[in-house]
Structure formats: C-alpha cells, structure tokens
Motif scaffolding. Structure first.
Motif, PDB file in Angstrom:
ATOM      1  N   ALA A   1       2.592  -8.577   1.955  1.00  0.00           N
ATOM      2  CA  ALA A   1       2.514  -7.262   1.853  1.00  0.00           C
ATOM      3  C   ALA A   1       3.868  -6.456   2.248  1.00  0.00           C
ATOM      4  O   ALA A   1       4.307  -5.435   1.596  1.00  0.00           O
ATOM      5  CB  ALA A   1       1.393  -6.790   2.726  1.00  0.00           C
TER       6      ALA A   1
ATOM      7  N   PRO B   1       1.865  -0.734  -5.766  1.00  0.00           N
ATOM      8  CA  PRO B   1       1.336  -1.515  -4.659  1.00  0.00           C
ATOM      9  C   PRO B   1       0.813  -0.604  -3.791  1.00  0.00           C
ATOM     10  O   PRO B   1      -0.057  -0.811  -2.901  1.00  0.00           O
ATOM     11  CB  PRO B   1       2.396  -2.368  -4.460  1.00  0.00           C
ATOM     12  N   ARG B   2       1.675   0.548  -3.168  1.00  0.00           N
ATOM     13  CA  ARG B   2       1.314   1.405  -2.225  1.00  0.00           C
ATOM     14  C   ARG B   2       0.197   2.159  -2.252  1.00  0.00           C
ATOM     15  O   ARG B   2      -0.523   2.359  -1.238  1.00  0.00           O
ATOM     16  CB  ARG B   2       2.294   2.459  -2.111  1.00  0.00           C
ATOM     17  N   ASP B   3      -0.610   2.214  -3.374  1.00  0.00           N
ATOM     18  CA  ASP B   3      -1.996   2.667  -3.695  1.00  0.00           C
ATOM     19  C   ASP B   3      -3.059   1.683  -3.329  1.00  0.00           C
ATOM     20  O   ASP B   3      -4.402   1.793  -3.594  1.00  0.00           O
ATOM     21  CB  ASP B   3      -2.086   3.288  -4.970  1.00  0.00           C
TER      22      ASP B   3
ATOM     23  N   SER C   1      -4.697  -1.869  -1.004  1.00  0.00           N
ATOM     24  CA  SER C   1      -4.769  -2.712   0.085  1.00  0.00           C
ATOM     25  C   SER C   1      -4.759  -4.255  -0.418  1.00  0.00           C
ATOM     26  O   SER C   1      -5.274  -4.562  -1.457  1.00  0.00           O
ATOM     27  CB  SER C   1      -5.667  -2.561   1.031  1.00  0.00           C
ATOM     28  N   LEU C   2      -3.995  -5.101   0.377  1.00  0.00           N
ATOM     29  CA  LEU C   2      -4.117  -6.584   0.222  1.00  0.00           C
ATOM     30  C   LEU C   2      -5.468  -7.184   0.775  1.00  0.00           C
ATOM     31  O   LEU C   2      -5.311  -7.153   2.071  1.00  0.00           O
ATOM     32  CB  LEU C   2      -2.880  -7.258   0.491  1.00  0.00           C
TER      33      LEU C   2
ATOM     34  N   ARG D   1       2.649  -8.300  -7.788  1.00  0.00           N
ATOM     35  CA  ARG D   1       3.385  -7.175  -8.655  1.00  0.00           C
ATOM     36  C   ARG D   1       3.281  -6.933 -10.180  1.00  0.00           C
ATOM     37  O   ARG D   1       2.963  -6.093 -10.513  1.00  0.00           O
ATOM     38  CB  ARG D   1       4.972  -7.353  -7.972  1.00  0.00           C
TER      39      ARG D   1
ATOM     40  N   MET E   1       3.456  -2.739   0.739  1.00  0.00           N
ATOM     41  CA  MET E   1       1.977  -2.606   0.831  1.00  0.00           C
ATOM     42  C   MET E   1       1.701  -2.297   2.707  1.00  0.00           C
ATOM     43  O   MET E   1       2.556  -3.100   3.434  1.00  0.00           O
ATOM     44  CB  MET E   1       1.092  -3.491   0.516  1.00  0.00           C
ATOM     45  N   SER E   2       0.996  -1.248   3.183  1.00  0.00           N
ATOM     46  CA  SER E   2       0.707  -1.069   4.365  1.00  0.00           C
ATOM     47  C   SER E   2      -0.358  -1.529   4.987  1.00  0.00           C
ATOM     48  O   SER E   2      -0.657  -1.311   6.381  1.00  0.00           O
ATOM     49  CB  SER E   2       0.988   0.648   4.657  1.00  0.00           C
ATOM     50  N   GLU E   3      -1.248  -2.179   4.329  1.00  0.00           N
ATOM     51  CA  GLU E   3      -2.506  -2.629   4.756  1.00  0.00           C
ATOM     52  C   GLU E   3      -3.119  -4.043   4.284  1.00  0.00           C
ATOM     53  O   GLU E   3      -3.095  -4.353   3.059  1.00  0.00           O
ATOM     54  CB  GLU E   3      -3.520  -1.716   4.703  1.00  0.00           C
TER      55      GLU E   3
END
Length: 680
Positions: free
Chosen positions: A459, A439-441, A443-444, A429, A464-466
């Motif tokens: 995530a 973070p939403r923009d 990928s981890l 973060r 985060m979604s990916e």
C-alpha cells in the motif's frame, strides 16, 4: 436442498488446502488448513475434513453440502498433463490453432516463444462440410470418411469445432452423435456447446482445452467419489467455476474448462461480500498464498466478469471473474542470476518440498524464509503452532544467498521482500490503471496465508492509505465459496444493429436463451422461486473488432426504451474503459448472454466473541529499513474494540500473520475485520 447441518467450502491451492466449516446448529463458521497432497488432491481434502471434524466436534455424516474449489484443471494445463486429443474442424481450417491472432507478445524478442498448441498438426483433421455465417448449409457433412480417419488416431478425447457452428450446430451435433455411437466411452466436446460464439480461433482453443481436460477431471472425480461414504461422509458436491458460481458434478465433467479459475474466484466473491459489510464499495482484493498472487478489483460493490480469459497463453472464451495472477507467493524462490542479479519467483517451492523452513528438503530460500529471518514470522507459531519452522536451515540458506550477492543475511532477506513487494504493487497498479482507476480511491483488501505480511508495504508503494485484513484471511477464498450459488452461463452470437428493426430478433433470441436457462436450473433441482435470470450483451461500435460486456438486467421482451437504456450503458462503459464515446455512431450487438442463478440456502452466521485473554502476546525483534526494531506482537483472536496497534507491529492468528509497517495504525472494525490506516 440441504438438510444435514454442516456445510463445508474447500479451496485446494498449490500449497495448502483451505476449509471453511459452517454448522447451522450453532451458526458458527470456523476455518481449517492442511497441506495439499499434489499427487491426489482429494486425499488432502479428506484429511482436512477429518481433522476439522475432530477439531470442531461434528460427525462426517453431518456434512450435507461440499462446495469444492479446485486447481486440478489449471494445474493440468500448466503442467501439460492432458489427454491425447484430436481436433476435427472444417477442411481448410486445420491450422487455426497455430495461426492464432498474429499478436506478438514480446515485440523486441529476437526469438519469441511460439504460441502454445495443445494438438499436433497430424492430429488435426479437416472434415468435408461447410456452414455459412447465416446458418445455411453450403457443403454437406461427410461422416463416414471422418470416422475412418479418427479411428486410426486412437484419441483419448475429441474436439469438434466447425466454421460458423455458432449459427447452426447441426453438423457438429451429427458428427458427435456418430462418434459416440461408434465409441461410447470417448469424450467428445463440440464448440456449439462449449462456446457458441464468433471468432473461430478463440472458440476452437476453448473447445480443445475443454476436450483434453475431460479425462483429467473425470479421473479426479472418480478418486473423490471413491472416498465418499467413508465414515458416513456423503454430501452433495458442487464444484466452483471461473465465474464465481458453482455447478453440478455432471456439468463439471462435461465442461471442465469452466473450472480454470475455480479457487481464486472464491476470493473475489468474498471481497464483494466484505465490501458490503464494511460499506467500502471500492476495494482491490489481493490473495497471496504459497504460489501465486491474485488481484481482483471490486468497484461499486461488485467484481467484473469478463467473457474471455487466458491460461498459460491459451485463450478461454468463457465467462470468468476478472483477475490478474502473477507467480509470487510465500513459496516463491529467490536466486542469483549470472551477473549477480537477485530474482524472486515465479519458480515456487510449492507444497513439496516447500520453503527451506518447512524442513522437507528445500534448499533454496523463499519469501517465507525471508519473512521468518526478519522476525515477521514466529517459528513456533506457524499455522497456529501446528507446524514448527526450522530457523537454522533458513539462516543457512540466506547466508549462502547473501554470500553470492555480497550481502549479509538480513540485507539479502530484505532484498527478497523489496523485490516481492515491487512485483505485487506492479500487479495492483496495472489492474487499476487499465480501467482508468487510481489507487487513492481504493482500499487494499489483503488475504491469503502470506498476504498480510506484505500488505501495508505494498500500500505504501501504491500511495494507498487504507488496508483491510478480513476475519480468517488465510482461508478467505473458501469463505467466498461458502456463499456461492449455482450459476449457468448461456450465450449465442447473432449480429444485430441496435434499433427498432432488431426488436423481433432480439426478443426471439432472449426467449430461447431464457428457456434453456430455466431448463438447466430445473435439471439442477432449483425451485422456481430460487431462480434468477439476467441478460447481458457484447456490444461494439460498427467497425470495431472487439466488444464490451454490458449488463441489461432481467429483460424478457425488450422495447425501444429498453434499447435506449442499453445503448446509454454501452456508451458509459466505453467512456469508462477508453476515455471516449461516440454517441452518434452505429452500435451493434454481437452476442447475447443469459446468466442463470440458482440460489442455494444461506444459513445465518455469527462472528466469535474475542478470546478472554490479553490481546498483546509480547515483543519481538523485527528487521526493517536496515535496522532491528522492537515490535509488539498482537493476538488477533483476542483483539478488542479500542485496541490501537501502532507499527512496526505484528498481528498473529492461526492461519495468517500480518505486518503493520512503521507509519501505520490499526484497530478492530465491523465484521471482525482489522483496518490499518496510514498515520504519516
């Protein structure tokens, strides 16, 4: 440059030594892992090379190139196992290292820790000399008196940092030559070679750090050299620098401060490569090994290079990959403080004794022990079955910890992971928010031997979604090192007000830097066709006390259009970093930089085909969210396109294990990567 078919990249970490091996005869790239030998890391390196040669069927004499990332310099600083140095500086500036910048790190601390200082006051000597900011000499250099005082201190290394030597290095070079004439074997570092830039504190700190590291790194290189020739093993060796490039042994021996982020920078390079392969230009790359958690941000396909970093409170004014590191890894120790508070890390069990489960004498439970106790690790398949874990010892250690907390062993283990994941998410973060990013923009990208066990839960904490699990994640830093190039960074501080009157001075200085860059690449044996030069500038608004690094490209003779383009880039960078810009303000260039890259050969590689066996290995109980679940265990090497992995699930491979939390789905993607997406 390279004629023998095998190239090896090595990343020596605090717990394991990771290898990636590329055989040009088959285009195959394979991974190997072996425990690090802290007393002499070169021993573990050679053990790993021999094991890999036997495992993958190549001769030691086939190895033509060894690209070597090492923590030898970093560990020496952290453990203060450094040479006994002396600092020679302009009379009146002997206390710069202790005055520092008057920045108080812990503003509420009643007794804050002092800033570290590597050379005691009685070993910092003021030299009669003075050079002005314009490079003119105000006070001549007194060499004779200095040599007498220096001899009495019997130094193991000498750092020379004179005021304004970035503008005129003559006094530093004259004193260095005189010292070497009297003491030929004495390592001498001068600031006009190490960091020829303004700001005397940062320049002096970097030069001192370099000086006291020279004997340490030279001793390691001597041990490594002594092992060459064994079994025909005699590759050309390059060491990885903090900027992500590699350098010759000669450069590393003279400027070891450039190695301080040697290993972790390889992971950032690999992340940039994967961003291109998967068409995902924005990634947060997280490398979790046995000791640390390294975070780097890939934005628009590339990682950022910063001109100054820090190690253990000591500023280092050298280009390096921008990275945040916290003490959180598989070996991080869990303990109960007074008052019954659970803590995890930064203290680490390291390679010796390691986690309790290793059976090497460890008694305090670690993050790895918590993952084992909760079913996320298979005691019989650690390191692909090469190492058996002691479940009984782990259970006993967690029972002791749980008793101190008033909890059962499962709840204690889950508490360890919850604290760890919160720390990991906080590091991610902060790395994004300080750049004005969300973070939403992103990928981890998860790698390192322990990273996959925590990635989906981190995530979740970040929104985060990916999550991407690359191929061979346990040795990905070594994979990044495999495709490194020779890189030399050259800089000069000169103050220019941006505008047409500055063009002659800028052109002359760029010409000097480019000439030096070409000469260095020539010394490294790089053919002209393989040389790439790029220019950048440290810039600020008039009156500011800090600069931003702004790329300028392959500039040779700048004109007014080139200046306008550079200024526009600066305004954009300032707006991105600080949310505002001032187009009407006067802009200054403080330092010019040239990055000289020598392209190394890059053989083609091929990804292995899926193993001809079932992709599901079985089912195992996994503890999560306070209860035990039945989780499907998947075989990474046997995964096929179309396989759908629904959490909670475990994906196992030789040198890493991945936990797919409930609410996530995963499957095989391009370049052998696994991509997990949040399904809830």
């Amino acid at each position: 440059m390279e004629t023998r078919p095998v190239r090896i990249a090595v990343d020596i970490g605090g717990t394991f030594t990771d290898l990636q091996i590329l055989d040009a005869r088959s285009s195959n790239i394979v991974a190997w892992k072996t425990p690090t030998t802290p007393a002499d890391p070169s021993e573990g390196l050679m053990i790993g090379v021999r094991e890999a040669a036997e495992k993958f069927g190549f001769a030691l004499s086939d190895v033509g190139l060894l690209l070597h990332g090492t923590t030898i310099a970093t560990n020496a600083v952290l453990e203060r196992k450094l040479a006994n140095g002396v600092l020679l500086t302009t009379a009146g500036f002997e206390d710069v290292l202790e005055i520092t910048r008057h920045v108080r790190r812990d503003i509420y601390g009643l007794a804050p820790d002092p800033f570290p200082c590597l050379i005691a006051r009685d070993r910092r000597l003021g030299v009669t000399e003075r050079i002005k900011a314009d490079g003119s000499v105000e006070t001549p250099l007194d060499i004779g008196t200095t040599l007498q005082a220096l001899a009495a201190l019997q130094p193991e290394a000498v750092a020379i940092s004179f005021l304004h030597s970035y503008a005129n290095p003559g006094h530093e070079r004259a004193l260095r030559d005189a010292i070497l004439a009297a003491h030929p074997a004495l390592p001498v570092s001068i600031s006009s070679d190490i960091s020829p830039e303004i700001r005397e504190y940062e320049r002096t700190s970097t030069t001192v750090l370099n000086a006291v590291l020279v004997p340490v790194v030279r001793a390691y290189m001597e041990k490594l050299a002594a092992r060459l020739g064994q079994g025909g093993f005699s590759p050309r060796i390059f060491l990885v620098q903090s900027n992500g490039g590699v350098c010759s042994l000669e450069t590393a021996a003279a400027q070891p401060a450039r190695l301080l982020l040697s290993g972790p920078s390889g992971g950032a390079l690999a992340a940039s490569r994967i961003a291109g392969e998967l068409a995902r230009p924005n990634l947060v790359a997280v490398d979790m090994g046995g000791t640390s958690y390294d975070v780097s941000v890939v934005q628009n396909g590339g990682v950022s290079i910063v001109t100054q970093g820090e190690i253990d409170g000591l500023p280092v004014r050298l280009p390096m990959v921008e990275m945040r590191t916290i003490g959180a890894g598989g070996g991080s120790i869990a303990a109960v403080q007074a008052g019954g508070r659970l803590t995890v890390g930064p203290r680490s069990a390291g390679a010796r004794p390691g986690p309790v489960a290793y059976g090497r004498g460890g008694t305090e439970p670690t993050v790895t022990d918590a993952n084992l106790a909760l079913g996320r690790l298979d005691a019989q398949f650690f390191l692909g079955g090469a190492m058996q874990l002691d479940m009984g010892a782990t259970d006993a250690a967690l029972n002791r910890l749980g008793a101190a907390l008033g909890l059962g062993p499962e709840a204690a283990a889950e508490g360890i992971l919850a604290l760890t994941n919160a720390s990991l998410a906080a590091a991610v973060r902060l790395s994004l928010f300080e750049k004005g990013l969300h973070p939403r923009d992103f990928s981890l990208l998860s790698f390192g031997g322990a990273g996959g066990l925590h990635a989906t839960e981190v995530a979740d904490e970040m929104g985060m979604s990916e999550v991407i699990f690359p191929r061979e994640p346990g040795t990905l830093s070594a994979y990044g090192i495999m495709f490194s190039d020779l890189v030399q960074d050259i800089s000069r501080s000169r103050l220019f007000t941006l505008g047409a009157p500055a063009l002659p001075g800028l052109t002359a200085l760029i010409g000097e830097l480019r000439e030096e860059a070409e000469a260095r690449l020539a010394r490294d044996g790089v053919a002209p066709a393989d040389r790439v030069l790029s220019v950048a500038a440290d810039m600020r608004y008039l009156g500011q006390a800090f600069e931003l690094l702004v790329p300028w490209g392959d500039v040779t003779t700048p004109d007014t259009a080139a200046l306008a383009s550079l200024e526009a880039r600066f305004h954009d960078a300032h707006r991105q970093r600080f949310s505002y810009s001032s187009e009407g303000e006067v802009v200054e260039i403080v330092t010019l930089r040239v990055t000289a890259t020598g392209r190394l050969p890059r053989p083609e590689t091929t990804a292995p085909a899926p193993a001809e066996r079932a992709s599901v290995k079985g089912v195992r109980k996994v503890f999560a969210n306070g209860i035990w679940h039945q989780a499907v265990i998947w075989d990474r090497e046997a995964l096929k396109p179309g396989d759908v992995i629904e959490g909670p699930a475990i994906i196992e491979e030789a040198f890493a294990t991945h936990y797919i939390a409930a609410g996530w789905k995963a499957g095989l993607a391009d370049a052998g990567a696994i991509i997990a997406t949040r399904s809830l």
